[in-house]
Structures are given as structure tokens and as C-alpha cells.
Design a protein around this motif. Structure first.
Motif, short mmCIF file in Angstrom:
data_model
loop_
_atom_site.label_atom_id
_atom_site.label_comp_id
_atom_site.label_asym_id
_atom_site.label_seq_id
_atom_site.Cartn_x
_atom_site.Cartn_y
_atom_site.Cartn_z
N PHE A 187 0.83 -1.20 0.00
CA PHE A 187 0.00 0.00 0.00
C PHE A 187 0.87 1.25 0.00
O PHE A 187 0.68 2.16 -0.82
CB PHE A 187 -0.94 -0.02 1.22
CG PHE A 187 -1.77 1.22 1.35
CD1 PHE A 187 -2.82 1.47 0.49
CD2 PHE A 187 -1.52 2.13 2.36
CE1 PHE A 187 -3.59 2.61 0.62
CE2 PHE A 187 -2.28 3.28 2.50
CZ PHE A 187 -3.33 3.51 1.62
N VAL A 188 1.84 1.31 0.90
CA VAL A 188 2.72 2.49 0.98
C VAL A 188 3.53 2.63 -0.30
O VAL A 188 3.68 3.74 -0.82
CB VAL A 188 3.63 2.40 2.23
CG1 VAL A 188 4.69 3.48 2.20
CG2 VAL A 188 2.79 2.50 3.49
N ASN A 189 4.03 1.52 -0.82
CA ASN A 189 4.78 1.58 -2.08
C ASN A 189 3.90 2.09 -3.22
O ASN A 189 4.36 2.85 -4.08
CB ASN A 189 5.39 0.22 -2.42
CG ASN A 189 6.56 -0.13 -1.51
OD1 ASN A 189 7.17 0.73 -0.91
ND2 ASN A 189 6.85 -1.41 -1.42
N GLY A 190 2.65 1.67 -3.23
CA GLY A 190 1.71 2.17 -4.23
C GLY A 190 1.48 3.67 -4.12
O GLY A 190 1.41 4.38 -5.13
N LEU A 191 1.39 4.16 -2.89
CA LEU A 191 1.25 5.61 -2.68
C LEU A 191 2.47 6.34 -3.21
O LEU A 191 2.36 7.38 -3.86
CB LEU A 191 1.05 5.92 -1.20
CG LEU A 191 -0.26 5.46 -0.57
CD1 LEU A 191 -0.23 5.73 0.94
CD2 LEU A 191 -1.45 6.14 -1.21
N ARG A 192 3.64 5.80 -2.93
CA ARG A 192 4.89 6.42 -3.43
C ARG A 192 4.94 6.39 -4.95
O ARG A 192 5.31 7.37 -5.60
CB ARG A 192 6.09 5.69 -2.85
CG ARG A 192 6.32 5.99 -1.41
CD ARG A 192 7.59 5.33 -0.90
NE ARG A 192 7.75 5.63 0.52
CZ ARG A 192 8.12 4.75 1.42
NH1 ARG A 192 8.44 3.51 1.08
NH2 ARG A 192 8.23 5.09 2.68
N GLN A 219 2.57 6.48 -7.00
CA GLN A 219 1.61 7.43 -7.53
C GLN A 219 1.98 8.88 -7.20
O GLN A 219 1.28 9.81 -7.59
CB GLN A 219 0.21 7.13 -6.98
CG GLN A 219 -0.34 5.80 -7.43
CD GLN A 219 -0.58 5.75 -8.92
OE1 GLN A 219 -1.09 6.68 -9.53
NE2 GLN A 219 -0.17 4.65 -9.53
N GLY A 220 3.08 9.06 -6.43
CA GLY A 220 3.51 10.41 -6.04
C GLY A 220 2.66 11.03 -4.95
O GLY A 220 2.69 12.23 -4.75
N ILE A 221 1.92 10.21 -4.23
CA ILE A 221 1.04 10.72 -3.17
C ILE A 221 1.85 11.02 -1.92
O ILE A 221 1.57 11.96 -1.20
CB ILE A 221 -0.11 9.73 -2.91
CG1 ILE A 221 -0.97 9.61 -4.17
CG2 ILE A 221 -0.93 10.12 -1.69
CD1 ILE A 221 -2.00 8.52 -4.15
N VAL A 222 2.86 10.21 -1.66
CA VAL A 222 3.77 10.45 -0.51
C VAL A 222 5.20 10.46 -0.98
O VAL A 222 5.54 9.96 -2.01
CB VAL A 222 3.60 9.41 0.61
CG1 VAL A 222 2.24 9.52 1.25
CG2 VAL A 222 3.87 8.01 0.14
#
Length: 74
Positions: free
Chosen positions: A64-69, A71-74
């Protein structure tokens, strides 16, 4: 692996993560609370501690966190 969804949450230690924001009235923002449970982790909204709890394995949270990264979200 134990059944993550049967883990008892009664006496778990919740850690709160906030972004430091407040709403337009000056109230604290909604924060994420995380607890380590048998088989993984539990997540909840700190302003609704009796509400919905999301349970995930460590691998699921990592993805999940890798997916956020990604996507440039975090």
C-alpha cells in the motif's frame, strides 16, 4: 499464520500518526491509529475508535505504501 481477522483488539496499544493539520474551526485533524496484532496490523480513525477497523498483513501495508509512493502521493 494466525487469523488476522480474529485477533482481539481489546488491549492492543494504538500509535497515532497525524499530519499536523487542523480544520477550519481549529480542531485537530483526523489521524490514523495503528496497532500491531497477531498476524499483522489494525488501522482505525482516531476520532472514531469504535468504528471500522482495517486489518492488514505487513506485506499488504508495505504494498500500500509503495503504491502511494509510486503514484507520487507520498
Amino acid at each position: 499464520m494466525s487469523n488476522l481477522f480474529e485477533s482481539d483488539l481489546t488491549n492492543v496499544k494504538w500509535t497515532t500518526f497525524c499530519g499536523g493539520n487542523t480544520d477550519e474551526t481549529g480542531n485537530s485533524e483526523t489521524c490514523l491509529e495503528l496497532a500491531s496484532v497477531e498476524g499483522g496490523y489494525a488501522l482505525r480513525n482516531n476520532q472514531d475508535p469504535n468504528g471500522t477497523v482495517i486489518r492488514a498483513t505487513g506485506a499488504e501495508l508495505t504494498n500500500f505504501v509503495n503504491g502511494l509512493r509510486d503514484q507520487g502521493i507520498v
